[in-house]
Design a protein around this motif. Structure first.
Motif, PDB file in Angstrom:
ATOM      1  N   ALA A 296     -23.898  55.092  40.208  1.00 50.62           N
ATOM      2  CA  ALA A 296     -24.215  56.708  40.234  1.00 50.62           C
ATOM      3  C   ALA A 296     -23.129  57.439  40.001  1.00 50.62           C
ATOM      4  CB  ALA A 296     -24.569  57.515  41.643  1.00 50.62           C
ATOM      5  N   GLY A 297     -21.548  57.369  40.680  1.00 53.79           N
ATOM      6  CA  GLY A 297     -20.885  57.398  40.340  1.00 53.79           C
ATOM      7  C   GLY A 297     -19.344  57.750  39.353  1.00 53.79           C
ATOM      8  N   ASN A 298     -20.326  56.451  38.530  1.00 54.16           N
ATOM      9  CA  ASN A 298     -19.886  56.151  37.099  1.00 54.16           C
ATOM     10  C   ASN A 298     -19.921  56.757  36.379  1.00 54.16           C
ATOM     11  OD1 ASN A 298     -16.904  54.412  36.857  1.00 54.16           O
ATOM     12  ND2 ASN A 298     -18.642  53.386  38.826  1.00 54.16           N
ATOM     13  N   ILE A 299     -21.487  56.994  36.602  1.00 50.74           N
ATOM     14  CA  ILE A 299     -22.897  57.293  35.279  1.00 50.74           C
ATOM     15  C   ILE A 299     -22.355  59.391  35.240  1.00 50.74           C
ATOM     16  CG2 ILE A 299     -24.956  58.235  34.893  1.00 50.74           C
ATOM     17  CD1 ILE A 299     -24.869  55.822  34.137  1.00 50.74           C
ATOM     18  N   ALA A 300     -21.910  59.362  36.491  1.00 51.99           N
ATOM     19  CA  ALA A 300     -22.338  61.266  36.416  1.00 51.99           C
ATOM     20  C   ALA A 300     -20.363  60.871  35.716  1.00 51.99           C
ATOM     21  CB  ALA A 300     -21.712  61.419  37.873  1.00 51.99           C
ATOM     22  N   PHE A 301     -19.060  60.194  35.980  1.00 51.31           N
ATOM     23  CA  PHE A 301     -18.637  60.738  35.647  1.00 51.31           C
ATOM     24  C   PHE A 301     -18.264  60.538  34.175  1.00 51.31           C
ATOM     25  CE2 PHE A 301     -14.637  59.226  34.113  1.00 51.31           C
ATOM     26  CZ  PHE A 301     -13.479  59.246  34.654  1.00 51.31           C
ATOM     27  N   ALA A 302     -19.146  59.659  33.406  1.00 53.40           N
ATOM     28  CA  ALA A 302     -18.662  59.176  32.029  1.00 53.40           C
ATOM     29  C   ALA A 302     -19.674  60.760  31.492  1.00 53.40           C
ATOM     30  CB  ALA A 302     -19.709  58.248  31.600  1.00 53.40           C
ATOM     31  N   ALA A 303     -20.783  60.936  32.030  1.00 50.25           N
ATOM     32  CA  ALA A 303     -21.679  62.132  31.504  1.00 50.25           C
ATOM     33  C   ALA A 303     -20.749  63.378  31.357  1.00 50.25           C
ATOM     34  CB  ALA A 303     -22.814  62.674  32.707  1.00 50.25           C
ATOM     35  N   ALA A 304     -19.636  63.235  32.599  1.00 55.11           N
ATOM     36  CA  ALA A 304     -19.039  64.767  32.515  1.00 55.11           C
ATOM     37  C   ALA A 304     -18.014  64.861  31.398  1.00 55.11           C
ATOM     38  CB  ALA A 304     -18.517  65.086  33.916  1.00 55.11           C
ATOM     39  N   ARG A 305     -17.238  63.102  31.071  1.00 53.15           N
ATOM     40  CA  ARG A 305     -16.426  63.077  29.717  1.00 53.15           C
ATOM     41  C   ARG A 305     -16.761  63.579  29.061  1.00 53.15           C
ATOM     42  NH1 ARG A 305     -13.332  57.515  30.505  1.00 53.15           N
ATOM     43  NH2 ARG A 305     -15.659  56.512  30.062  1.00 53.15           N
ATOM     44  N   ASP A 306     -18.366  63.692  28.536  1.00 56.54           N
ATOM     45  CA  ASP A 306     -18.419  63.968  26.998  1.00 56.54           C
ATOM     46  C   ASP A 306     -19.020  65.343  27.170  1.00 56.54           C
ATOM     47  OD1 ASP A 306     -18.361  61.376  25.986  1.00 56.54           O
ATOM     48  OD2 ASP A 306     -20.155  60.356  27.401  1.00 56.54           O
ATOM     49  N   ASN A 307     -19.067  66.016  28.566  1.00 54.93           N
ATOM     50  CA  ASN A 307     -19.099  67.815  28.673  1.00 54.93           C
ATOM     51  C   ASN A 307     -20.418  67.559  28.828  1.00 54.93           C
ATOM     52  OD1 ASN A 307     -16.092  68.314  28.175  1.00 54.93           O
ATOM     53  ND2 ASN A 307     -16.364  68.132  25.366  1.00 54.93           N
ATOM     54  N   GLY A 320      -8.267  56.759  41.034  1.00 56.53           N
ATOM     55  CA  GLY A 320      -8.896  57.081  40.210  1.00 56.53           C
ATOM     56  C   GLY A 320     -10.294  56.328  40.382  1.00 56.53           C
ATOM     57  N   THR A 321     -10.454  57.032  41.524  1.00 55.63           N
ATOM     58  CA  THR A 321     -12.065  56.961  41.657  1.00 55.63           C
ATOM     59  C   THR A 321     -12.834  58.133  41.428  1.00 55.63           C
ATOM     60  OG1 THR A 321     -12.115  57.198  43.639  1.00 55.63           O
ATOM     61  CG2 THR A 321     -11.824  54.942  43.000  1.00 55.63           C
ATOM     62  N   PRO A 322     -13.480  58.124  40.525  1.00 59.36           N
ATOM     63  CA  PRO A 322     -14.488  59.410  40.215  1.00 59.36           C
ATOM     64  C   PRO A 322     -14.537  59.903  42.143  1.00 59.36           C
ATOM     65  CG  PRO A 322     -15.875  58.012  39.517  1.00 59.36           C
ATOM     66  CD  PRO A 322     -14.732  57.530  40.014  1.00 59.36           C
ATOM     67  N   VAL A 323     -14.220  60.553  42.859  1.00 57.27           N
ATOM     68  CA  VAL A 323     -14.606  61.497  44.065  1.00 57.27           C
ATOM     69  C   VAL A 323     -15.613  62.178  44.195  1.00 57.27           C
ATOM     70  CG1 VAL A 323     -11.864  63.338  44.237  1.00 57.27           C
ATOM     71  CG2 VAL A 323     -13.559  62.064  46.134  1.00 57.27           C
ATOM     72  N   PHE A 324     -15.424  63.382  43.695  1.00 54.14           N
ATOM     73  CA  PHE A 324     -16.812  64.302  43.062  1.00 54.14           C
ATOM     74  C   PHE A 324     -18.346  63.972  42.943  1.00 54.14           C
ATOM     75  CE2 PHE A 324     -18.830  67.810  41.680  1.00 54.14           C
ATOM     76  CZ  PHE A 324     -18.609  68.347  42.854  1.00 54.14           C
ATOM     77  N   ALA A 325     -18.350  63.205  42.329  1.00 52.86           N
ATOM     78  CA  ALA A 325     -19.118  62.559  41.756  1.00 52.86           C
ATOM     79  C   ALA A 325     -19.702  61.630  42.978  1.00 52.86           C
ATOM     80  CB  ALA A 325     -19.440  61.276  40.481  1.00 52.86           C
ATOM     81  N   PHE A 326     -19.343  60.741  43.523  1.00 50.79           N
ATOM     82  CA  PHE A 326     -19.270  60.360  44.657  1.00 50.79           C
ATOM     83  C   PHE A 326     -19.775  60.918  45.669  1.00 50.79           C
ATOM     84  CE2 PHE A 326     -16.365  56.159  42.922  1.00 50.79           C
ATOM     85  CZ  PHE A 326     -17.574  55.565  42.772  1.00 50.79           C
ATOM     86  N   LEU A 327     -19.360  62.325  46.478  1.00 51.96           N
ATOM     87  CA  LEU A 327     -19.359  63.251  47.003  1.00 51.96           C
ATOM     88  C   LEU A 327     -20.828  64.086  46.967  1.00 51.96           C
ATOM     89  CD1 LEU A 327     -15.871  65.155  47.521  1.00 51.96           C
ATOM     90  CD2 LEU A 327     -17.393  63.291  49.157  1.00 51.96           C
ATOM     91  N   ILE A 328     -20.957  64.112  45.588  1.00 54.15           N
ATOM     92  CA  ILE A 328     -22.105  64.943  45.601  1.00 54.15           C
ATOM     93  C   ILE A 328     -23.548  64.251  44.823  1.00 54.15           C
ATOM     94  CG2 ILE A 328     -23.618  66.118  43.254  1.00 54.15           C
ATOM     95  CD1 ILE A 328     -21.849  68.061  44.067  1.00 54.15           C
ATOM     96  N   THR A 329     -23.341  63.101  44.695  1.00 53.77           N
ATOM     97  CA  THR A 329     -24.146  62.097  45.262  1.00 53.77           C
ATOM     98  C   THR A 329     -24.445  61.400  46.484  1.00 53.77           C
ATOM     99  OG1 THR A 329     -23.301  59.989  43.125  1.00 53.77           O
ATOM    100  CG2 THR A 329     -24.697  59.239  44.720  1.00 53.77           C
ATOM    101  N   GLY A 330     -23.855  61.287  47.501  1.00 54.79           N
ATOM    102  CA  GLY A 330     -24.224  61.510  48.719  1.00 54.79           C
ATOM    103  C   GLY A 330     -24.592  62.351  48.730  1.00 54.79           C
ATOM    104  N   VAL A 331     -24.191  63.292  48.675  1.00 55.37           N
ATOM    105  CA  VAL A 331     -25.339  65.075  49.362  1.00 55.37           C
ATOM    106  C   VAL A 331     -26.451  64.794  49.205  1.00 55.37           C
ATOM    107  CG1 VAL A 331     -25.018  66.972  48.685  1.00 55.37           C
ATOM    108  CG2 VAL A 331     -22.957  65.905  49.377  1.00 55.37           C
ATOM    109  N   SER A 332     -27.103  64.861  47.904  1.00 58.46           N
ATOM    110  CA  SER A 332     -28.277  64.663  46.983  1.00 58.46           C
ATOM    111  C   SER A 332     -28.571  63.384  47.654  1.00 58.46           C
ATOM    112  CB  SER A 332     -27.693  64.086  45.521  1.00 58.46           C
ATOM    113  OG  SER A 332     -26.776  65.535  44.933  1.00 58.46           O
ATOM    114  N   ALA A 333     -27.811  62.563  47.702  1.00 60.66           N
ATOM    115  CA  ALA A 333     -28.599  61.627  49.031  1.00 60.66           C
ATOM    116  C   ALA A 333     -29.233  62.106  50.091  1.00 60.66           C
ATOM    117  CB  ALA A 333     -28.546  60.100  48.541  1.00 60.66           C
ATOM    118  N   SER A 334     -28.489  62.524  51.099  1.00 57.18           N
ATOM    119  CA  SER A 334     -28.771  62.705  52.205  1.00 57.18           C
ATOM    120  C   SER A 334     -29.271  64.367  52.197  1.00 57.18           C
ATOM    121  CB  SER A 334     -27.054  63.977  52.985  1.00 57.18           C
ATOM    122  OG  SER A 334     -26.175  63.068  52.819  1.00 57.18           O
ATOM    123  N   ILE A 335     -29.687  64.861  51.148  1.00 60.14           N
ATOM    124  CA  ILE A 335     -30.531  66.480  50.730  1.00 60.14           C
ATOM    125  C   ILE A 335     -32.448  65.520  50.615  1.00 60.14           C
ATOM    126  CG2 ILE A 335     -32.130  67.929  49.364  1.00 60.14           C
ATOM    127  CD1 ILE A 335     -28.473  68.953  48.599  1.00 60.14           C
TER     128      ILE A 335
END
Length: 429
Positions: A296-307, A320-335
């Motif tokens: 999930a974190g890497n998919i979101a990072f890759a999509a953001a890299r392509d705007n 070098g880990t996509p920290v924000f992508a992981f945080l949003i993934t965790g928040v969304s899963a928590s919701i």
């Protein structure tokens, strides 16, 4: 910022990501789901195995062309353009998030075997589920290497209860438990189509090995070997496990069981057997959850890299880990977890969880089309015709399995795509 280019994932770590994600909580229910279909139900394993090999070969060709982080999304984005790429990124990311939430709930359910209060206290269940999610998210934020090491250990450990069941089946054969060939009134082809769709759910996840491609050691060679080895590993284990349980538990009991593995172990070893299998289920779910979080974190990072997602998703940690992508993934899963445990919101959670399989199959189909376009544009070579045939077969198999999933799930997938359109148009501007 760029993702970490640390080459920390070799063959075994890549293999553990694919196998660890595919072998989750689903296999622990599959013997029950297939029991009504008799011996012909095993044909579903063969069909799904062949289809998964076709998918793995298609992914192998694509990763040699495009060895970049993002996996299925990256292939479709570069081959078919922004809009198809966004559809894959959006639906696949949501699928991973819903899988994280669902798997954490499954873990807590198994944990209730040892801590009964979990099954009676909603608050305690929510706390345990969310704690597990954030432990895994924290592990992935810390470093890709730590996540990969954990995945290797958890994958090998989760295979132990499966080998245990295979051993019990081989040493406690009861020929009178051999199921009928086709106990249903359905045509054999219909049974085969139905069981193939059921079984395919247990293979979803092999493609996760393609997502962190830039962290692989020699991805063009390593990832194809990982994909083929993972499919063969999963297919052999699943078939042996299904045969073993069918030889231990009569079909009429298996159909009614909500825990076929524990039932089989308990029949031979009593309560201690059920405890052993429960521990295996806990390890299995944690490994699958970790693989989904990494993806999930890497998919979101890759999509953001392509705007295609906001630039905030490009924020990385010092490792070098996509920290924000992981945080949003965790928040969304928590919701999603909170929605699941709130009265009246269970249907919303179920709606999201049902889309996991469909979104992955949709990505498979689009990847097959991408591979056909690339292959058709290649110059003359002796493997071109064979590659085109195999890509077309992958497309037909993906569409066949989507059809077998049913109209309700297909309609839900279309709704999910529509929900993502505002984000797509906003980012396009």
């Amino acid at each position: 910022m760029q993702a970490s280019k640390q080459k920390v994932i070799g063959f075994w770590r890549g293999w553990s990501i694919a196998v660890g994600c595919a072998i989750g909580s689903g296999i622990f229910m599959m013997p029950t789901l297939l029991a009504p279909y008799g011996i012909i139900g095993f044909g579903g394993w063969v069909m799904a195995g062949i289809g998964s090999i076709l998918i793995a070969l298609t992914m192998s060709r694509l990763v040699r062309r495009i060895p970049k982080t993002g996996g299925l999304y990256t292939y479709v984005h570069e081959g078919l353009g922004h809009f198809p790429g966004f559809i894959v990124a959006w639906t696949y990311w949501i699928a991973c998030i819903s899988a994280i939430a669902g798997i954490s709930i499954a873990f807590v359910g198994y944990l209730g075997f040892f801590i009964p209060i979990i099954n009676t206290s909603i608050i305690f269940s929510v706390i345990c589920s969310m704690a597990l999610v954030w432990i895994i998210i924290g592990l992935n934020i810390r470093s890709i290497e730590d996540s990969a090491k954990f995945q290797v250990i958890s994958t090998f450990l989760k295979l132990l209860p499966l080998f245990f069941i295979i051993f019990l089946g081989a040493t406690n054969i009861s020929l009178e438990n051999i199921p009928e060939f086709n106990p249903t009134e359905l045509h054999p082809f219909t049974v085969l189509a139905t069981t193939t769709t059921l079984v395919m759910w247990s293979f979803i996840g092999i493609e996760t090995a393609t997502v962190p491609a830039e962290n692989f050691i020699d991805p063009k060679k390593t990832i194809p070997r990982v994909l083929i080895a993972s499919v063969i590993t999963i297919l052999v284990i699943y078939i042996l496990v299904s045969i073993a349980i069918s030889l231990i538990v009569p079909a009429n009991e298996l159909i009614k069981s909500s825990a076929p593995f524990a039932l089989a172990a308990t029949k031979i070893l009593g309560v201690s057997g059920g405890a052993i299998i429960t521990i295996g289920a806990l390890i299995s779910t944690v490994g699958s959850l970790n693989a989904n979080a990494l993806t999930a974190g890497n998919i979101a990072f890759a999509a953001a890299r392509d705007n295609l997602l906001p630039n905030k998703f490009l924020n990385t940690s010092k490792n070098g880990t996509p920290v924000f992508a992981f945080l949003i993934t965790g928040v969304s899963a928590s919701i999603l977890l909170l929605m699941n445990y709130t009265k009246g919101m269970v249907a919303a959670f179920t709606f999201m969880a049902m889309l996991s399989t469909l979104s992955t199959l949709l990505a498979y189909a689009l990847c097959a089309i991408t591979d056909m376009i690339y292959t058709n544009n290649d110059g003359p070579n002796k493997n071109k015709t064979l590659a085109l045939i195999m890509s077309f077969a992958t497309l037909i198999y993906s569409l066949f399995t989507i059809w077998g999933a049913g109209a309700q799930i297909i309609y839900s997938g279309l709704i999910l795509i529509l929900l993502g359109m505002p984000i797509y148009f906003y980012m396009s501007r």
